[in-house]
Design an enzyme around this catalytic site. Sequence first.
Site, PDB file in Angstrom:
ATOM      1  CB  CYS A   7      -0.976  -0.017   1.182  1.00 18.60           C
ATOM      2  SG  CYS A   7      -0.178   0.001   2.803  1.00 18.60           S
ATOM      3  CG  ASN A  10       4.421  -1.764   5.222  1.00 19.14           C
ATOM      4  OD1 ASN A  10       5.523  -2.078   5.629  1.00 19.14           O
ATOM      5  ND2 ASN A  10       3.457  -2.665   5.130  1.00 19.14           N
ATOM      6  CB  CYS A  12      -3.693   1.532   7.103  1.00 18.21           C
ATOM      7  SG  CYS A  12      -3.511   2.971   8.168  1.00 18.21           S
ATOM      8  NE  ARG A  13      -4.503   1.504   1.814  1.00 23.83           N
ATOM      9  CZ  ARG A  13      -4.292   2.265   0.756  1.00 23.83           C
ATOM     10  NH1 ARG A  13      -5.153   2.205  -0.255  1.00 23.83           N
ATOM     11  NH2 ARG A  13      -3.243   3.056   0.682  1.00 23.83           N
ATOM     12  CB  SER A  14       0.336  -3.506   2.717  1.00 24.41           C
ATOM     13  OG  SER A  14       1.200  -2.601   3.345  1.00 24.41           O
ATOM     14  CG  ASP A 121      -5.369   5.716   2.706  1.00 24.12           C
ATOM     15  OD1 ASP A 121      -5.392   5.265   3.860  1.00 24.12           O
ATOM     16  OD2 ASP A 121      -4.499   6.485   2.282  1.00 24.12           O
TER      17      ASP A 121
HETATM   18  P1  4NP Z   1      -1.780   2.758   4.146  1.00 20.22           P
HETATM   19  O1  4NP Z   1      -2.431   4.087   4.729  1.00 20.22           O
HETATM   20  O2  4NP Z   1      -1.244   3.119   2.779  1.00 20.22           O
HETATM   21  O3  4NP Z   1      -2.947   1.816   4.066  1.00 20.22           O
HETATM   22  O4  4NP Z   1      -0.719   2.341   5.119  1.00 20.22           O
HETATM   23  C1  4NP Z   1      -1.773   5.308   4.824  1.00 20.22           C
HETATM   24  C2  4NP Z   1      -0.947   5.539   5.887  1.00 20.22           C
HETATM   25  C3  4NP Z   1      -0.318   6.770   6.000  1.00 20.22           C
HETATM   26  C4  4NP Z   1      -0.534   7.755   5.047  1.00 20.22           C
HETATM   27  C5  4NP Z   1      -1.365   7.507   3.981  1.00 20.22           C
HETATM   28  C6  4NP Z   1      -1.980   6.269   3.863  1.00 20.22           C
HETATM   29  N1  4NP Z   1       0.083   9.010   5.185  1.00 20.22           N
HETATM   30  O5  4NP Z   1      -0.167   9.883   4.348  1.00 20.22           O
HETATM   31  O6  4NP Z   1       0.860   9.224   6.122  1.00 20.22           O
END
Ligand code: 4NP
Length: 152
Positions: A7, A10, A12-14, A121
Amino acid sequence: MKVLFVCLGNICRSPSAEGVFRQRLALRPSLQVTVDSAGTAGYHIGKSPDTRSMAAARKRGIDISGLRARQVTAEDFHRFDLILAMDRSNLSDLRRLDPGNGAELRLFMEYAPDQPLEVPDPYYGGEQGFEQVLDMLEAAADALLDELQAAC
Ligand code: 4NP
Protein backbone atom coordinates in the site's frame (compact mmCIF):
# COMPACT_ATOMS: atom_id res chain seq x y z
CA MET A 1 5.21 -18.96 -3.76
CA LYS A 2 6.23 -15.60 -2.33
CA VAL A 3 3.65 -12.83 -1.99
CA LEU A 4 4.19 -9.16 -1.12
CA PHE A 5 1.26 -6.90 -0.16
CA VAL A 6 1.79 -3.22 -0.95
CA CYS A 7 0.00 0.00 0.00
CA LEU A 8 1.19 3.58 0.42
CA GLY A 9 2.39 3.80 4.03
CA ASN A 10 2.64 0.10 5.07
CA ILE A 11 0.87 0.97 8.32
CA CYS A 12 -2.82 0.34 7.51
CA ARG A 13 -3.89 -1.74 4.52
CA SER A 14 -0.87 -3.88 3.59
CA PRO A 15 0.07 -4.98 7.14
CA SER A 16 -3.62 -5.81 7.63
CA ALA A 17 -3.55 -7.80 4.39
CA GLU A 18 -0.43 -9.62 5.60
CA GLY A 19 -2.10 -10.44 8.94
CA VAL A 20 -5.37 -11.60 7.40
CA PHE A 21 -3.55 -13.69 4.80
CA ARG A 22 -1.27 -15.32 7.40
CA GLN A 23 -4.25 -16.18 9.61
CA ARG A 24 -6.05 -17.88 6.74
CA LEU A 25 -2.90 -19.49 5.33
CA ALA A 26 -2.40 -21.24 8.69
CA LEU A 27 -5.70 -23.07 8.05
CA ARG A 28 -4.23 -24.60 4.87
CA PRO A 29 -1.17 -26.54 6.03
CA SER A 30 -0.52 -27.98 2.56
CA LEU A 31 0.29 -24.52 1.17
CA GLN A 32 3.80 -23.07 1.39
CA VAL A 33 3.64 -19.32 0.94
CA THR A 34 6.10 -16.66 2.09
CA VAL A 35 4.32 -13.41 2.96
CA ASP A 36 5.48 -9.83 3.57
CA SER A 37 4.21 -6.28 3.15
CA ALA A 38 5.73 -2.93 2.22
CA GLY A 39 4.79 0.64 1.29
CA THR A 40 5.55 2.63 -1.83
CA ALA A 41 6.24 5.68 0.38
CA GLY A 42 8.86 6.02 3.10
CA TYR A 43 6.96 8.22 5.58
CA HIS A 44 6.49 5.56 8.23
CA ILE A 45 9.59 3.35 7.93
CA GLY A 46 10.20 1.37 11.13
CA LYS A 47 6.80 2.16 12.63
CA SER A 48 4.22 -0.29 14.00
CA PRO A 49 0.91 -0.52 12.17
CA ASP A 50 -1.66 2.22 12.85
CA THR A 51 -3.27 1.66 16.28
CA ARG A 52 -6.71 1.53 14.62
CA SER A 53 -5.54 -1.23 12.25
CA MET A 54 -4.03 -3.19 15.14
CA ALA A 55 -7.25 -2.86 17.18
CA ALA A 56 -9.54 -3.88 14.31
CA ALA A 57 -7.34 -6.89 13.49
CA ARG A 58 -7.12 -7.93 17.14
CA LYS A 59 -10.93 -8.06 17.33
CA ARG A 60 -10.73 -10.74 14.64
CA GLY A 61 -8.00 -12.70 16.41
CA ILE A 62 -5.13 -11.32 14.31
CA ASP A 63 -2.02 -9.82 15.92
CA ILE A 64 -0.17 -7.44 13.59
CA SER A 65 1.59 -5.50 16.37
CA GLY A 66 4.97 -7.09 15.58
CA LEU A 67 5.05 -5.79 12.00
CA ARG A 68 7.22 -2.79 11.14
CA ALA A 69 6.78 -0.56 8.11
CA ARG A 70 9.29 -0.70 5.29
CA GLN A 71 9.50 0.70 1.79
CA VAL A 72 9.39 -1.35 -1.40
CA THR A 73 12.86 -1.97 -2.84
CA ALA A 74 14.04 -2.91 -6.33
CA GLU A 75 15.05 -6.29 -4.89
CA ASP A 76 11.42 -7.04 -3.97
CA PHE A 77 10.56 -7.41 -7.65
CA HIS A 78 12.96 -10.37 -7.84
CA ARG A 79 12.41 -11.84 -4.38
CA PHE A 80 8.63 -12.13 -4.75
CA ASP A 81 6.51 -14.00 -7.32
CA LEU A 82 3.42 -11.90 -6.80
CA ILE A 83 3.17 -8.26 -5.67
CA LEU A 84 -0.37 -7.24 -4.77
CA ALA A 85 -1.30 -3.56 -4.69
CA MET A 86 -4.18 -2.22 -2.60
CA ASP A 87 -5.21 0.50 -5.07
CA ARG A 88 -4.49 1.73 -8.58
CA SER A 89 -2.16 4.44 -7.34
CA ASN A 90 -0.02 1.83 -5.54
CA LEU A 91 -0.07 -0.29 -8.72
CA SER A 92 1.09 2.55 -10.95
CA ASP A 93 3.86 3.43 -8.47
CA LEU A 94 4.95 -0.22 -8.50
CA ARG A 95 4.98 -0.31 -12.31
CA ARG A 96 7.21 2.76 -12.31
CA LEU A 97 9.66 1.14 -9.87
CA ASP A 98 9.60 -2.30 -11.54
CA PRO A 99 12.99 -3.21 -13.09
CA GLY A 100 11.22 -5.98 -15.05
CA ASN A 101 11.54 -9.75 -15.48
CA GLY A 102 10.38 -10.40 -11.94
CA ALA A 103 7.18 -10.49 -9.93
CA GLU A 104 3.72 -10.36 -11.40
CA LEU A 105 2.01 -7.10 -10.34
CA ARG A 106 -1.73 -7.06 -9.68
CA LEU A 107 -4.46 -5.41 -7.65
CA PHE A 108 -5.21 -7.68 -4.66
CA MET A 109 -8.97 -7.17 -5.02
CA GLU A 110 -8.92 -8.68 -8.53
CA TYR A 111 -9.18 -12.00 -6.71
CA ALA A 112 -12.59 -11.09 -5.25
CA PRO A 113 -14.72 -10.07 -8.24
CA ASP A 114 -17.82 -9.32 -6.12
CA GLN A 115 -15.91 -6.63 -4.19
CA PRO A 116 -14.68 -3.13 -5.18
CA LEU A 117 -11.39 -3.26 -7.09
CA GLU A 118 -9.52 -0.92 -4.74
CA VAL A 119 -9.06 -1.17 -0.97
CA PRO A 120 -9.94 2.35 0.25
CA ASP A 121 -7.31 4.14 2.31
CA PRO A 122 -8.75 4.21 5.86
CA TYR A 123 -6.07 6.55 7.27
CA TYR A 124 -8.08 9.79 7.32
CA GLY A 125 -11.46 8.19 8.08
CA GLY A 126 -13.26 6.63 11.03
CA GLU A 127 -13.17 3.20 12.64
CA GLN A 128 -15.78 1.80 10.26
CA GLY A 129 -13.26 2.19 7.43
CA PHE A 130 -10.89 -0.21 9.16
CA GLU A 131 -13.64 -2.83 9.49
CA GLN A 132 -14.54 -2.44 5.82
CA VAL A 133 -10.89 -2.87 4.86
CA LEU A 134 -10.67 -6.11 6.84
CA ASP A 135 -13.89 -7.46 5.29
CA MET A 136 -12.48 -6.81 1.82
CA LEU A 137 -9.06 -8.26 2.64
CA GLU A 138 -10.65 -11.43 4.04
CA ALA A 139 -12.62 -11.98 0.82
CA ALA A 140 -9.56 -11.46 -1.39
CA ALA A 141 -7.29 -13.57 0.84
CA ASP A 142 -9.68 -16.53 0.74
CA ALA A 143 -10.04 -16.22 -3.04
CA LEU A 144 -6.26 -16.06 -3.56
CA LEU A 145 -5.71 -19.04 -1.26
CA ASP A 146 -8.36 -21.01 -3.17
CA GLU A 147 -6.50 -20.24 -6.40
CA LEU A 148 -3.11 -21.20 -4.95
CA GLN A 149 -4.53 -24.42 -3.56
CA ALA A 150 -6.16 -25.31 -6.88
CA ALA A 151 -2.82 -24.81 -8.65
CA CYS A 152 -0.86 -27.21 -6.44
P1 4NP B 1 -1.78 2.76 4.15
O1 4NP B 1 -2.43 4.09 4.73
O2 4NP B 1 -1.24 3.12 2.78
O3 4NP B 1 -2.95 1.82 4.07
O4 4NP B 1 -0.72 2.34 5.12
C1 4NP B 1 -1.77 5.31 4.82
C2 4NP B 1 -0.95 5.54 5.89
C3 4NP B 1 -0.32 6.77 6.00
C4 4NP B 1 -0.53 7.75 5.05
C5 4NP B 1 -1.37 7.51 3.98
C6 4NP B 1 -1.98 6.27 3.86
N1 4NP B 1 0.08 9.01 5.18
O5 4NP B 1 -0.17 9.88 4.35
O6 4NP B 1 0.86 9.22 6.12
